[in-house]
Design a protein around this motif. Structure first.
Motif, PDB file in Angstrom:
ATOM      1  N   ASP A  87      -3.464   3.072   9.252  1.00  0.00           N
ATOM      2  CA  ASP A  87      -3.614   2.664   7.858  1.00  0.00           C
ATOM      3  C   ASP A  87      -2.373   3.064   7.064  1.00  0.00           C
ATOM      4  N   THR A  96      -0.854  -3.471   4.847  1.00  0.00           N
ATOM      5  CA  THR A  96      -1.910  -2.459   4.783  1.00  0.00           C
ATOM      6  C   THR A  96      -2.097  -1.684   6.077  1.00  0.00           C
ATOM      7  N   GLU A  97      -1.548  -2.186   7.187  1.00  0.00           N
ATOM      8  CA  GLU A  97      -1.693  -1.476   8.454  1.00  0.00           C
ATOM      9  C   GLU A  97      -0.444  -1.675   9.307  1.00  0.00           C
ATOM     10  N   SER A 117       0.808  -1.220   0.000  1.00  0.00           N
ATOM     11  CA  SER A 117       0.000   0.000   0.000  1.00  0.00           C
ATOM     12  C   SER A 117       0.840   1.268   0.000  1.00  0.00           C
ATOM     13  N   LYS A 123       2.041  -7.931   0.805  1.00  0.00           N
ATOM     14  CA  LYS A 123       0.917  -7.295   1.466  1.00  0.00           C
ATOM     15  C   LYS A 123       1.280  -6.642   2.790  1.00  0.00           C
ATOM     16  N   PHE A 173      -1.666   3.210   3.935  1.00  0.00           N
ATOM     17  CA  PHE A 173      -1.896   4.113   2.804  1.00  0.00           C
ATOM     18  C   PHE A 173      -1.993   5.566   3.265  1.00  0.00           C
TER      19      PHE A 173
END
Length: 247
Positions: free
Chosen positions: A158, A42-43, A14, A40, A160
């Protein structure tokens, strides 16, 4: 014929900052290119789910794909070992070398090397992370002799969202830790827009600022046998003779 140098970067899925920033820093090195492989993430948190994102299995799979491009170095361009411990990245580098035959490095191990080579002991820590993640980083670094005498963090989770933090907000965090006193500022996150601020802020604050994306590139170039001093206008990291002499 000029030897082509290819730098491999392992990238959180991300993340939207490190790739364009890395390419911008390499603009003056036409024979050097950067190549990216994602897994992966994402957080950023201390939950079992979030920590599980950094299992070596997925990271090694991404590293093996980079090896297909015959890169000269593979870097984990992420900061998870800041809260998981330096030993996690040491082990990861060993496993990458064993799996691919290619020299490996990481952003967090590069920070440690920079602090040791430049004599930094008091760190001004700037991150976007949650309270408990920030506390874990500070404890890990303290155990290795690097004292976070000032810190600021944004309490974001997050991954992103880190890229959406404006440059001037990051600059404000850096100014705040500088006022409280430190030998150098560490901007710890490879999805924050800190690297482009470094040249200006170092002139303003009078202390070194080490951004995670820049530290990863600095170490990657060293591993690949390219002089980091060829990177211009991106801060003292690329000019300091203590740091540009190969070890």
């Amino acid at each position: 014929m000029t030897r082509r140098v290819r730098l491999g970067m392992l990238t959180p899925s991300s993340n939207t900052v490190l790739e364009p920033v890395t390419m911008a820093m390499l603009a003056g090195l036409p024979e050097v290119s950067a190549h990216f492989s994602r897994f992966k993430v994402t957080e950023i948190a201390l939950s079992a789910q979030a920590l599980g994102q950094f299992d070596d299995t997925e990271i090694l799979r991404a590293a093996e794909l980079l090896a297909h491009a015959k890169v000269d170095a593979i870097a984990w361009n992420g900061t998870s070992a800041s809260w998981l411990g330096f030993d996690r990245d040491e082990h990861l580098c060993e496993r990458i070398r064993e799996a691919t035959g290619i020299a490996a490095c990481t952003s967090v191990l590069a920070f440690r090397e920079l602090f040791e080579r430049s004599g930094v002991r008091r760190v001004g820590l700037v991150t976007p992370y949650l309270d408990d993640v920030q506390s874990k980083i500070m404890a890990n670094w303290q155990a290795s002799g690097f004292h976070c005498t000032a810190e600021r963090h944004l309490r974001l989770q997050d991954n992103f969202s880190f890229a959406e933090v404006e440059e001037e907000e990051i600059a404000g965090l850096a100014r705040a830790v500088a006022r409280e006193g430190c030998d150098a500022i560490a901007i710890v996150c490879t999805n924050m827009r800190g690297a482009g601020l470094v040249e200006r802020l170092e002139g303003e604050l009078g202390i070194p600022i080490y951004d995670s994306i820049a530290t990863t590139l600095w170490k990657s170039l060293n591993v690949a046998g390219v002089a980091p001093s060829r990177v211009r206008q991106w801060g003292s990291l690329f000019r300091d003779e203590r740091l540009t002499t190969p070890q």
